[in-house]
Enzyme design. Structure first.
Site, PDB file in Angstrom:
ATOM      1  N   CYS A  36      -5.966 177.062  26.049  1.00  0.00           N
ATOM      2  CA  CYS A  36      -5.264 178.239  26.579  1.00  0.00           C
ATOM      3  C   CYS A  36      -3.993 177.837  27.327  1.00  0.00           C
ATOM      4  CB  CYS A  36      -6.201 179.019  27.490  1.00  0.00           C
ATOM      5  SG  CYS A  36      -5.420 180.385  28.380  1.00  0.00           S
ATOM      6  N   CYS A  39      -3.445 179.574  30.712  1.00  0.00           N
ATOM      7  CA  CYS A  39      -4.356 179.022  31.716  1.00  0.00           C
ATOM      8  C   CYS A  39      -3.736 177.787  32.371  1.00  0.00           C
ATOM      9  CB  CYS A  39      -5.691 178.639  31.085  1.00  0.00           C
ATOM     10  SG  CYS A  39      -6.611 180.010  30.351  1.00  0.00           S
TER      11      CYS A  39
END
Length: 299
Positions: A36, A39
């Site tokens: 991700c 993230c």
């Protein structure tokens, strides 16, 4: 209560890392995954602000949704990053939209004013200036001095992913591959899952290919003699990056992508992405090189 053994273990891990600390402190729970990108962009913000608020009773806990799908399901996590504030075992606020330091501070201030948080313990020293110093020294090419700085930070804050990652990168810059492997191998499992540690691990993987000067010269000569030989170009690019010549490595790989992006199942592009991760996605050089790659791929 009908849970499988794996689910019971997941619940116990959550109890120890999140539920119990949240009885007296405010736990910022970050749901993330290795793949991700957003993230990884958010992680430094969470780490910095939670570090600043540690003496006020705020702690950061990270949960990899790929490794803990059962817990993520209990929180009904449908996308990541998802960030909750947890107090006394229950989510008390959704912090996902707080993507900047100022936004996160504002929300934490509101929560701390309302909740009976018990800070306890000794205030955590402000590591940001020390970490910045270590990065500056490393960027200036003083690998051994940077090692010393990051090692001292780790003595003060053994759970600092930024310090551990910096120490590994400084060791790699000094050619101490085995020592860097030892540092990564000794990390706590919770710390080892941090995106900064993943970045350091990617750098280690590339550094393992570092050639001797004579070997690098031979690979360079072979690549120059056969511009159309993709294998020769690829071998030289990998060796050049491992030897610290990231600009040369990127130029070779970009030319390869422009010539034949599908070669060897997109190996040149994959190698570039690995280099980006190793250097750091926030690095200005990475941003500039990514734009060059995008221009080649999408015109």
């Amino acid at each position: 209560m009908g849970l499988s053994i794996d689910e019971q273990k997941a619940v116990e891990r959550f109890r120890q890392s999140v539920a119990e600390p949240s009885m007296t402190q405010l736990v910022v729970l970050d749901f993330w995954a290795e793949w991700c990108g957003p993230c990884k962009a958010l992680a430094p913000v969470l780490e910095k602000v939670c570090g600043e608020y540690a003496d006020k009773g705020v702690v950061l806990a990270k949960l990899d949704v790929d490794k803990e799908p059962f817990i993520a399901a209990q929180f009904q996590v449908r996308s990541i990053p998802t960030v909750y504030a947890v107090f006394q075992g229950q989510p008390v606020a959704d912090l996902t939209s707080a993507r900047t330091e100022s936004q996160l501070r504002a929300v934490l201030d509101q929560l701390l004013a309302k909740l009976p948080i018990q800070p306890g313990g000794v205030p955590v020293p402000d590591l940001a200036p020390l970490l910045a110093m270590g990065e500056e020294v490393l960027a200036a090419g003083e690998a051994e001095r940077a090692q010393s700085i990051f090692a001292q930070i780790m003595e003060m804050a053994p759970d600092s992913a930024a310090a551990a990652a910096g120490l590994v990168r400084a060791m790699l810059a000094a050619g101490q591959v085995e020592e860097a492997e030892g540092v990564l191998g000794a990390l706590d499992p919770g710390l080892a899952a941090d995106p900064l540690i993943a970045q350091a691990r990617a750098a280690l993987e590339l550094a393992r290919d570092k050639p001797e000067d004579s070997e690098l010269a031979a690979l360079q000569a072979a690549a120059a003699a056969a511009p159309g030989d993709m294998d020769a170009q690829f071998a030289y690019a990998g060796a050049a990056f491992a030897a610290g010549q990231r600009e040369e490595a990127a130029d070779v790989l970009l030319r390869m992508v422009a010539a034949d992006r599908a070669w060897n199942e997109g190996a040149a592009r994959t190698k570039l992405l690995q280099i980006f991760e190793a250097v750091g996605l926030e690095d200005p050089w990475v941003a500039a090189t990514r734009r060059k790659l995008s221009t080649i791929l999408f015109g």
